[in-house]
Design a protein around this motif. Structure first.
Motif, PDB file in Angstrom:
ATOM      1  N   LYS A  24       0.795  -1.219   0.000  1.00 14.84           N
ATOM      2  CA  LYS A  24       0.000   0.000   0.000  1.00 14.84           C
ATOM      3  C   LYS A  24       0.831   1.273   0.000  1.00 14.84           C
ATOM      4  O   LYS A  24       0.325   2.339  -0.335  1.00 14.84           O
ATOM      5  CB  LYS A  24      -0.935   0.020   1.217  1.00 14.84           C
ATOM      6  N   LEU A  25       2.097   1.183   0.433  1.00 10.55           N
ATOM      7  CA  LEU A  25       2.917   2.381   0.532  1.00 10.55           C
ATOM      8  C   LEU A  25       4.368   2.044   0.229  1.00 10.55           C
ATOM      9  O   LEU A  25       4.902   1.068   0.759  1.00 10.55           O
ATOM     10  CB  LEU A  25       2.811   2.976   1.943  1.00 10.55           C
ATOM     11  N   VAL A  26       4.978   2.873  -0.610  1.00  2.00           N
ATOM     12  CA  VAL A  26       6.403   2.758  -0.904  1.00  2.00           C
ATOM     13  C   VAL A  26       7.080   4.023  -0.388  1.00  2.00           C
ATOM     14  O   VAL A  26       6.762   5.132  -0.840  1.00  2.00           O
ATOM     15  CB  VAL A  26       6.668   2.593  -2.415  1.00  2.00           C
ATOM     16  N   ILE A  27       7.956   3.857   0.588  1.00  4.73           N
ATOM     17  CA  ILE A  27       8.696   4.991   1.146  1.00  4.73           C
ATOM     18  C   ILE A  27      10.023   5.093   0.404  1.00  4.73           C
ATOM     19  O   ILE A  27      10.858   4.184   0.472  1.00  4.73           O
ATOM     20  CB  ILE A  27       8.934   4.812   2.650  1.00  4.73           C
ATOM     21  N   CYS A  28      10.196   6.186  -0.313  1.00  6.04           N
ATOM     22  CA  CYS A  28      11.435   6.422  -1.063  1.00  6.04           C
ATOM     23  C   CYS A  28      12.272   7.464  -0.338  1.00  6.04           C
ATOM     24  O   CYS A  28      11.735   8.363   0.314  1.00  6.04           O
ATOM     25  CB  CYS A  28      11.123   6.913  -2.480  1.00  6.04           C
ATOM     26  N   ASN A  29      13.567   7.348  -0.481  1.00  4.25           N
ATOM     27  CA  ASN A  29      14.450   8.327   0.144  1.00  4.25           C
ATOM     28  C   ASN A  29      14.902   9.406  -0.834  1.00  4.25           C
ATOM     29  O   ASN A  29      15.721  10.254  -0.487  1.00  4.25           O
ATOM     30  CB  ASN A  29      15.659   7.644   0.792  1.00  4.25           C
ATOM     31  N   LYS A  59      11.661   7.226  -6.644  1.00  2.00           N
ATOM     32  CA  LYS A  59      10.233   7.196  -6.981  1.00  2.00           C
ATOM     33  C   LYS A  59      10.041   7.140  -8.494  1.00  2.00           C
ATOM     34  O   LYS A  59       9.244   6.332  -9.005  1.00  2.00           O
ATOM     35  CB  LYS A  59       9.531   8.416  -6.397  1.00  2.00           C
ATOM     36  N   ARG A  60      10.736   7.985  -9.228  1.00  2.00           N
ATOM     37  CA  ARG A  60      10.601   8.010 -10.687  1.00  2.00           C
ATOM     38  C   ARG A  60      10.988   6.667 -11.297  1.00  2.00           C
ATOM     39  O   ARG A  60      10.307   6.162 -12.209  1.00  2.00           O
ATOM     40  CB  ARG A  60      11.469   9.122 -11.281  1.00  2.00           C
ATOM     41  N   GLU A  61      12.066   6.087 -10.807  1.00  2.00           N
ATOM     42  CA  GLU A  61      12.521   4.800 -11.357  1.00  2.00           C
ATOM     43  C   GLU A  61      11.500   3.690 -11.109  1.00  2.00           C
ATOM     44  O   GLU A  61      11.257   2.860 -11.990  1.00  2.00           O
ATOM     45  CB  GLU A  61      13.877   4.441 -10.757  1.00  2.00           C
ATOM     46  N   ILE A  62      10.908   3.674  -9.917  1.00  2.00           N
ATOM     47  CA  ILE A  62       9.897   2.655  -9.609  1.00  2.00           C
ATOM     48  C   ILE A  62       8.668   2.849 -10.480  1.00  2.00           C
ATOM     49  O   ILE A  62       8.111   1.884 -11.025  1.00  2.00           O
ATOM     50  CB  ILE A  62       9.537   2.706  -8.114  1.00  2.00           C
ATOM     51  N   GLN A  63       8.249   4.094 -10.642  1.00  2.00           N
ATOM     52  CA  GLN A  63       7.071   4.348 -11.471  1.00  2.00           C
ATOM     53  C   GLN A  63       7.321   3.964 -12.924  1.00  2.00           C
ATOM     54  O   GLN A  63       6.453   3.391 -13.591  1.00  2.00           O
ATOM     55  CB  GLN A  63       6.659   5.813 -11.364  1.00  2.00           C
ATOM     56  N   GLN A  64       8.505   4.274 -13.436  1.00  2.00           N
ATOM     57  CA  GLN A  64       8.824   3.923 -14.819  1.00  2.00           C
ATOM     58  C   GLN A  64       8.854   2.415 -15.026  1.00  2.00           C
ATOM     59  O   GLN A  64       8.428   1.903 -16.066  1.00  2.00           O
ATOM     60  CB  GLN A  64      10.170   4.541 -15.211  1.00  2.00           C
ATOM     61  N   ALA A  65       9.332   1.695 -14.022  1.00  2.00           N
ATOM     62  CA  ALA A  65       9.476   0.243 -14.159  1.00  2.00           C
ATOM     63  C   ALA A  65       8.190  -0.519 -13.858  1.00  2.00           C
ATOM     64  O   ALA A  65       7.923  -1.554 -14.487  1.00  2.00           O
ATOM     65  CB  ALA A  65      10.596  -0.254 -13.233  1.00  2.00           C
ATOM     66  N   PHE A  66       7.379  -0.006 -12.910  1.00  2.00           N
ATOM     67  CA  PHE A  66       6.253  -0.801 -12.418  1.00  2.00           C
ATOM     68  C   PHE A  66       4.899  -0.099 -12.477  1.00  2.00           C
ATOM     69  O   PHE A  66       3.877  -0.714 -12.166  1.00  2.00           O
ATOM     70  CB  PHE A  66       6.532  -1.262 -10.979  1.00  2.00           C
ATOM     71  N   GLU A 108      -0.124   8.198  -5.420  1.00  2.00           N
ATOM     72  CA  GLU A 108      -0.640   8.074  -4.057  1.00  2.00           C
ATOM     73  C   GLU A 108      -0.043   6.901  -3.293  1.00  2.00           C
ATOM     74  O   GLU A 108      -0.214   6.800  -2.080  1.00  2.00           O
ATOM     75  CB  GLU A 108      -2.167   7.961  -4.066  1.00  2.00           C
ATOM     76  N   ARG A 109       0.677   6.022  -3.961  1.00  2.00           N
ATOM     77  CA  ARG A 109       1.330   4.905  -3.260  1.00  2.00           C
ATOM     78  C   ARG A 109       2.677   5.301  -2.653  1.00  2.00           C
ATOM     79  O   ARG A 109       3.307   4.483  -1.986  1.00  2.00           O
ATOM     80  CB  ARG A 109       1.572   3.750  -4.244  1.00  2.00           C
ATOM     81  N   PHE A 110       3.117   6.534  -2.884  1.00  2.00           N
ATOM     82  CA  PHE A 110       4.479   6.910  -2.509  1.00  2.00           C
ATOM     83  C   PHE A 110       4.524   7.982  -1.431  1.00  2.00           C
ATOM     84  O   PHE A 110       3.653   8.841  -1.340  1.00  2.00           O
ATOM     85  CB  PHE A 110       5.229   7.456  -3.736  1.00  2.00           C
ATOM     86  N   ALA A 111       5.580   7.909  -0.642  1.00  2.00           N
ATOM     87  CA  ALA A 111       6.008   9.013   0.218  1.00  2.00           C
ATOM     88  C   ALA A 111       7.512   9.156   0.040  1.00  2.00           C
ATOM     89  O   ALA A 111       8.241   8.158   0.088  1.00  2.00           O
ATOM     90  CB  ALA A 111       5.675   8.730   1.677  1.00  2.00           C
ATOM     91  N   TYR A 168       2.133   5.842   8.847  1.00  2.00           N
ATOM     92  CA  TYR A 168       1.631   4.564   9.381  1.00  2.00           C
ATOM     93  C   TYR A 168       0.170   4.702   9.808  1.00  2.00           C
ATOM     94  O   TYR A 168      -0.665   3.845   9.515  1.00  2.00           O
ATOM     95  CB  TYR A 168       2.458   4.114  10.583  1.00  2.00           C
ATOM     96  N   ARG A 169      -0.137   5.780  10.525  1.00  2.00           N
ATOM     97  CA  ARG A 169      -1.499   5.968  11.012  1.00  2.00           C
ATOM     98  C   ARG A 169      -2.482   6.141   9.845  1.00  2.00           C
ATOM     99  O   ARG A 169      -3.568   5.560   9.840  1.00  2.00           O
ATOM    100  CB  ARG A 169      -1.564   7.172  11.951  1.00  2.00           C
ATOM    101  N   GLN A 170      -2.102   6.952   8.866  1.00  2.00           N
ATOM    102  CA  GLN A 170      -2.962   7.156   7.707  1.00  2.00           C
ATOM    103  C   GLN A 170      -3.197   5.850   6.964  1.00  2.00           C
ATOM    104  O   GLN A 170      -4.327   5.554   6.540  1.00  2.00           O
ATOM    105  CB  GLN A 170      -2.327   8.194   6.773  1.00  2.00           C
ATOM    106  N   LEU A 171      -2.148   5.070   6.837  1.00  2.00           N
ATOM    107  CA  LEU A 171      -2.272   3.810   6.116  1.00  2.00           C
ATOM    108  C   LEU A 171      -3.142   2.828   6.877  1.00  2.00           C
ATOM    109  O   LEU A 171      -3.989   2.138   6.287  1.00  2.00           O
ATOM    110  CB  LEU A 171      -0.876   3.210   5.900  1.00  2.00           C
ATOM    111  N   LEU A 172      -2.983   2.762   8.178  1.00  2.00           N
ATOM    112  CA  LEU A 172      -3.738   1.806   8.981  1.00  2.00           C
ATOM    113  C   LEU A 172      -5.235   2.110   8.949  1.00  2.00           C
ATOM    114  O   LEU A 172      -6.069   1.200   8.930  1.00  2.00           O
ATOM    115  CB  LEU A 172      -3.230   1.813  10.416  1.00  2.00           C
TER     116      LEU A 172
END
Length: 405
Positions: A166-171, A176-183, A188-191, A391-395
């Motif tokens: 549900k959530l991918v935390i990128c540093n 983020k761009r690489e994950i979106q391009q690949a998958f 909204e899945r990212f922070a 975490y709280r928002q996701l839960l």
């Protein structure tokens, strides 16, 4: 838009909590290397998160250092070879978190079924793409046929496409761009939450405390321009590129802090390039702060790095950072203001960057202040607040049958 901002504390305090009153969070990381940047991030995050009133934190790992306030669960199945190692750990960790019944599972490994993935290792296929460009034919063929890389890419794809994620935390935005391009994952899945740093421990005052004594110990002239490198994995992180860049600047010294199984190879390269008299191979160090205190700038010519802790540590210490455009920390660098950027695949660009740094010597104090200002917002406590809010928002949005599935 990526969310680098810290979520206001009020939104954390007011958000509803699970029926038990505390979020039971499992963090999964397989291996511990005291010199590893990813491990240092996990340790710092765990220390910060364990101080949050609304959170009960457990760590699932093969082994780890003791961390006060964190329940450590050993997950260490037998293995032979790296594919079996990663597959076996993923299988055992998933079984363990299902048995424990956590509210949320945040994995730092590519394990399908987690609720949150912290993408600290970036995208493996992107790393392979860049690495192939540095290799000859036979090594490229070996890379292509290596079963471990096939395993990692399959596990990565399966995890990112798993509906339980549900959530991918990128540093970094780069990751983020690489994950979106690949998958193809939606925004909204990212922070995007930059790594935090202890700005009290990593501070420009280290120079006054350590510069003279450390330079004397390592036989570096007091007025010599000194670049610092910190990290393991010399091939990926560019120690050879750093040594080659020194050849154009005979006044510059380099301190290399970290270990590598091919250390002898790099010593020989320094000899062949004629720079060995100006290079100090310092080995792995339990405390790197005195080395930041002895340096004038930080150099990391890495081929690929999602967001190395050493860059924010250096900035916090007032060191301008010279790094590559394929390093996530490049997002913090304003060339000529708090550092310089170069292309990891273009050797001449590193010599040019060092040359520009040297030419700005009369402004080094200003560069140092700018570097420190860059790091000051990246507090560990604020990183923890941002994570806890997520975490709280996701839960709240996560159906009960998907929690810790």
């Amino acid at each position: 838009m990526s969310d680098h901002s810290v979520v206001p504390v009020s939104s954390v305090e007011c958000a509803p909590t699970p029926s038990r009153g505390r979020i039971r969070l499992a963090i999964v990381r397989q291996r511990y290397n005291p010199a590893g940047g990813a491990e240092r991030f996990v340790s710092r995050a765990l220390n910060a998160l364990s101080q949050s009133d609304g959170l009960e934190v457990s760590l699932l790992a093969r082994k780890w250092e003791p961390i006060e306030g964190v329940r450590a669960l050993t997950v260490a199945p037998f293995f032979l070879g790296n594919v079996w190692r990663d597959w076996g750990f993923a299988r055992a960790a998933r079984r363990r978190w299902q048995a424990e019944g956590y509210d949320l599972v945040q994995s730092h490994e590519r394990i399908p079924g987690c609720n949150i993935y912290r993408a600290g290792d970036g995208v493996h296929a992107r790393w392979l793409e860049l690495r192939r460009q540095t290799l000859g034919f036979w090594r490229r063929l070996s890379l292509k046929l290596n079963p471990y890389h096939h395993y990692v890419c399959r596990a990565e794809r399966k995890m990112f496409l798993d509906p339980r994620l549900k959530l991918v935390i990128c540093n970094a935005d780069m990751v983020k761009r690489e994950i979106q391009q690949a998958f193809g994952l939606p925004d909204e899945r990212f922070a995007v939450i930059y790594n935090g740093v202890d700005t009290a421990a990593f501070h420009p005052s280290l120079q006054a405390r350590h510069r003279a004594a450390m330079r004397n110990e390592w036989q570096v002239p007091s007025d010599a321009p000194l670049l610092l490198y910190v990290g393991a994995g010399f091939e990926r992180k560019g120690v050879a590129r750093a040594l080659q860049a020194l050849t154009s600047h005979p006044s510059v010294f380099l301190a290399v802090v970290g270990s590598d199984k091919h250390l002898v190879r790099y010593r020989r390269l320094a000899d062949r390039l004629g720079v060995s008299a100006r290079v100090r191979f310092c080995g792995a160090q339990g405390d790197v702060k005195p080395f930041y205190g002895m340096a004038d700038a930080f150099l990391l010519p890495t081929l690929y790095d999602p967001f190395p802790n050493v860059c924010v540590e250096a900035l916090a210490c007032g060191l301008p950072v010279l790094t590559s455009t394929t390093c996530g920390a490049a997002e913090l660098i304003e060339p000529g203001e708090n550092g310089w950027l170069a292309d990891a695949l273009v050797p001449a660009s590193w010599s040019a960057a060092i040359g520009e740094w040297l030419a700005a010597r009369s402004h080094w104090d200003e560069l140092s202040r700018s570097a420190r200002r860059t790091a000051e917002p990246l507090q560990l406590s604020e990183m923890a607040d941002s994570l806890l809010a997520r975490y709280r928002q996701l839960l709240l949005a996560l159906p009960s049958d998907e929690q810790a599935a």
